[in-house]
Design a protein around this motif. Structure first.
Motif, mmCIF file in Angstrom:
data_model
loop_
_atom_site.group_PDB
_atom_site.id
_atom_site.type_symbol
_atom_site.label_atom_id
_atom_site.label_comp_id
_atom_site.label_asym_id
_atom_site.label_seq_id
_atom_site.Cartn_x
_atom_site.Cartn_y
_atom_site.Cartn_z
ATOM 1 N N LYS A 143 0.854 -1.183 0.000
ATOM 2 C CA LYS A 143 0.000 0.000 0.000
ATOM 3 C C LYS A 143 0.892 1.236 0.000
ATOM 4 N N LEU A 144 0.602 2.171 -0.874
ATOM 5 C CA LEU A 144 1.395 3.393 -0.962
ATOM 6 C C LEU A 144 1.091 4.285 0.237
ATOM 7 N N CYS A 145 2.089 4.462 1.094
ATOM 8 C CA CYS A 145 1.917 5.275 2.298
ATOM 9 C C CYS A 145 2.576 6.643 2.172
ATOM 10 N N ALA A 146 3.342 6.841 1.127
ATOM 11 C CA ALA A 146 3.923 8.152 0.818
ATOM 12 C C ALA A 146 4.218 8.182 -0.673
ATOM 13 N N VAL A 147 3.797 9.242 -1.327
ATOM 14 C CA VAL A 147 4.086 9.444 -2.750
ATOM 15 C C VAL A 147 4.738 10.817 -2.874
ATOM 16 N N ASP B 92 -3.347 3.896 -2.551
ATOM 17 C CA ASP B 92 -3.463 2.905 -3.627
ATOM 18 C C ASP B 92 -2.659 1.651 -3.266
ATOM 19 N N TYR B 93 -3.013 0.548 -3.909
ATOM 20 C CA TYR B 93 -2.289 -0.707 -3.724
ATOM 21 C C TYR B 93 -1.545 -1.077 -5.003
ATOM 22 N N VAL B 94 -0.411 -1.755 -4.824
ATOM 23 C CA VAL B 94 0.324 -2.341 -5.943
ATOM 24 C C VAL B 94 0.487 -3.829 -5.644
ATOM 25 N N TYR B 95 0.056 -4.655 -6.583
ATOM 26 C CA TYR B 95 0.091 -6.109 -6.409
ATOM 27 C C TYR B 95 1.084 -6.697 -7.402
ATOM 28 N N VAL B 96 2.031 -7.490 -6.873
ATOM 29 C CA VAL B 96 3.058 -8.108 -7.718
ATOM 30 C C VAL B 96 2.975 -9.623 -7.535
ATOM 31 N N PRO B 97 2.214 -10.316 -8.385
ATOM 32 C CA PRO B 97 2.119 -11.776 -8.253
ATOM 33 C C PRO B 97 3.411 -12.453 -8.698
ATOM 34 N N GLY B 98 3.749 -13.546 -8.023
ATOM 35 C CA GLY B 98 4.919 -14.325 -8.417
ATOM 36 C C GLY B 98 6.247 -13.649 -8.160
ATOM 37 N N LEU B 99 6.278 -12.690 -7.238
ATOM 38 C CA LEU B 99 7.518 -11.939 -7.018
ATOM 39 C C LEU B 99 8.632 -12.830 -6.481
ATOM 40 N N ARG B 100 8.327 -13.667 -5.502
ATOM 41 C CA ARG B 100 9.378 -14.492 -4.901
ATOM 42 C C ARG B 100 10.021 -15.406 -5.941
ATOM 43 N N ALA B 101 9.199 -16.118 -6.695
ATOM 44 C CA ALA B 101 9.740 -17.028 -7.714
ATOM 45 C C ALA B 101 10.523 -16.257 -8.764
ATOM 46 N N GLY B 102 10.030 -15.069 -9.114
ATOM 47 C CA GLY B 102 10.728 -14.266 -10.106
ATOM 48 C C GLY B 102 12.095 -13.823 -9.625
ATOM 49 N N ALA C 43 2.783 -5.967 -12.838
ATOM 50 C CA ALA C 43 2.113 -5.641 -11.580
ATOM 51 C C ALA C 43 0.782 -4.962 -11.856
ATOM 52 N N LYS C 44 -0.023 -4.835 -10.810
ATOM 53 C CA LYS C 44 -1.334 -4.199 -10.930
ATOM 54 C C LYS C 44 -1.423 -3.055 -9.927
ATOM 55 N N LEU C 45 -1.843 -1.895 -10.413
ATOM 56 C CA LEU C 45 -2.066 -0.727 -9.570
ATOM 57 C C LEU C 45 -3.562 -0.594 -9.324
ATOM 58 N N VAL C 46 -3.953 -0.564 -8.043
ATOM 59 C CA VAL C 46 -5.366 -0.477 -7.678
ATOM 60 C C VAL C 46 -5.641 0.916 -7.135
ATOM 61 N N SER D 102 -5.204 -1.103 -13.001
ATOM 62 C CA SER D 102 -4.447 -0.848 -14.229
ATOM 63 C C SER D 102 -3.147 -1.635 -14.186
ATOM 64 N N GLU D 103 -2.661 -1.997 -15.352
ATOM 65 C CA GLU D 103 -1.432 -2.775 -15.452
ATOM 66 C C GLU D 103 -0.225 -1.836 -15.461
ATOM 67 N N ILE D 104 0.792 -2.173 -14.688
ATOM 68 C CA ILE D 104 2.048 -1.420 -14.713
ATOM 69 C C ILE D 104 3.211 -2.404 -14.763
ATOM 70 N N THR D 105 4.352 -1.925 -15.192
ATOM 71 C CA THR D 105 5.563 -2.744 -15.237
ATOM 72 C C THR D 105 6.559 -2.214 -14.215
ATOM 73 N N LEU D 106 7.072 -3.113 -13.398
ATOM 74 C CA LEU D 106 8.094 -2.764 -12.418
ATOM 75 C C LEU D 106 9.376 -3.513 -12.751
ATOM 76 N N LEU D 107 10.502 -2.848 -12.552
ATOM 77 C CA LEU D 107 11.805 -3.438 -12.838
ATOM 78 C C LEU D 107 12.602 -3.606 -11.551
ATOM 79 N N CYS D 108 13.405 -4.640 -11.511
ATOM 80 C CA CYS D 108 14.366 -4.821 -10.418
ATOM 81 C C CYS D 108 15.591 -5.484 -11.033
ATOM 82 N N ARG D 109 16.502 -4.651 -11.500
ATOM 83 C CA ARG D 109 17.616 -5.131 -12.308
ATOM 84 C C ARG D 109 18.915 -5.230 -11.517
ATOM 85 N N GLY D 110 19.755 -6.141 -11.977
ATOM 86 C CA GLY D 110 21.121 -6.209 -11.480
ATOM 87 C C GLY D 110 21.306 -6.804 -10.108
ATOM 88 N N LEU D 111 20.352 -7.601 -9.630
ATOM 89 C CA LEU D 111 20.516 -8.225 -8.320
ATOM 90 C C LEU D 111 21.554 -9.343 -8.397
#
Length: 379
Positions: free
Chosen positions: A169-173, A317-327, A337-340, A346-355
């Motif tokens: 849940k977005l607690c600060a924007v 607002d909420y952001v839902y990221v299914p399958g995050l752990r496996a990914g 991801a989904k933004l509620v 609505s559909e959004i794309t989130l990146l987490c690169r270079g881990l």
């Protein structure tokens, strides 16, 4: 300043040696005496003035300092309480020239002074002050030794592992160009809570988004209820509409900021978010690698947006990221991801690169402490 005076008016000058051996050296070679004879106040080797824990400028005054990170209110001023001050960076010799001139801004090039000799400028390091005072325990661990606790020394709360999916849940924007670590966790008045992670977290974003702590606590309560096997109604309703599984979904708070993490290297900027139930940050980019690394070490996924993408999320607002752990485990770098927002999805794309492999394991374990407790990182 040799043979001079800083005057007995409103101007004052404090000198903080950058280490105890340096303090010892300038005591031995007479530099400390020269400064004190000129009216300077010698202080211990302490980093306080840099982050507002000492020598906070008086209201409506200007402080000149030979220190870095000269950004708003770092020196301890509190505009919200009606106290404002300014700070300017200056080279050490020009500060001395200004002091010699009674506080009138003066460049070192504008006065005549005798250059110190090579011997006077030679630094002789004496490590005995550390040997006589600091315990050297490397390679001599004693598991039987008990930690000492006090009224304001608290242990870290339990950090939950990342479940299959993530709902935050977005607690600060924050759409400021840059969000500093001093905004994420202010310095100065918080210094006495450094051994109390829960108490310290109460100050997170207090000067920038005062409502953040209360919002995050409410989200943390939902995750704690989920862990107890209960059904937090709000999260259950959101997940129900998304087709998610409550028992397989971590629930946490989240901050969106355009470019967070500039400023000092303080780890508490990330740890306080985690203590309050943070599970992720979303940003256009991270201002420093160290802040991003601190987020990872505290089990918060450091998401970014694709280049040029706007973020339309709002507080609540909420952001839902299914399958995050496996990914994360599989090295995936792009997540659907989904933004509620007000019930609309609505559909959004989130990146987490270079881990790295270790960073992926830290995130799935929940934090670096959990990572070590599970036996990882011993090789």
């Amino acid at each position: 300043l040799k043979g001079g005076s800083i005057g007995n008016g409103y101007f004052d000058m404090s000198v903080y040696p950058s280490s105890t051996p340096i303090s010892l050296a300038i005591t031995k070679n007479g530099i400390a005496a020269t400064l004190m004879e000129a009216g300077c106040v010698m202080k211990p080797a302490f980093c306080g003035p840099c982050f507002g824990a000492g020598d906070t400028p008086a209201n409506n005054t200007l402080s000149i300092r030979h220190a870095t990170r000269n950004f708003a209110n770092r020196e301890g001023s509190k505009p919200a309480s009606g106290q404002i001050a300014a700070v300017a960076l200056m080279d050490a010799r020009s500060i001395a020239a200004t002091a010699r001139n009674g506080g009138i801004l003066t460049a070192a090039t504008d006065i005549d002074y005798e250059e110190p000799t090579a011997e006077e400028m030679t630094y002789h390091f004496d490590g005995s002050v550390y040997e006589k005072r600091c315990y050297e325990g490397f390679g001599k661990a004693d598991p039987a030794a008990e930690l000492r606790y006090g009224p304001n020394i608290k242990d870290w709360p339990k950090m939950p592992k990342l479940q299959d999916d993530l709902l935050v849940k977005l607690c600060a924007v924050i759409h400021d160009p840059v969000t500093t670590t001093d905004e994420l966790i202010p310095s100065g008045e918080t210094s006495s809570y450094r051994s109390n992670p829960i108490g310290l977290s109460e100050f997170a974003l207090s000067r920038r988004v005062p409502e953040y702590v209360g919002r995050s606590k409410a989200v943390r309560a939902m995750e704690e209820a989920r862990e107890r096997g209960e059904v937090p109604e709000e999260a259950a309703n959101v997940l129900g509409a998304l087709g998610g599984d409550l028992q397989k979904t971590s629930i946490g708070s989240c901050i969106y900021a355009n470019r967070p993490g500039d400023g000092s290297a303080r780890e508490q900027a990330a740890s306080c978010q985690k203590v309050l139930g943070g599970f992720a940050n979303i940003a256009q980019e991270y201002a420093t690698k160290r802040y991003r690394s601190n987020c990872i070490n505290w089990g918060m996924t450091p998401f970014t947006l694709p280049e040029g993408a706007e973020f339309d999320g709002e507080v609540g607002d909420y952001v839902y990221v299914p399958g995050l752990r496996a990914g994360i485990e599989a090295g995936q770098e792009e997540f659907a991801a989904k933004l509620v927002h007000e019930g609309k999805v609505s559909e959004i794309t989130l990146l987490c690169r270079g881990l790295t492999e270790n960073e992926r394991k830290i995130l799935t374990e929940g934090c670096l402490m959990n990572y070590y407790a599970a036996g990882y990182g011993k090789d």
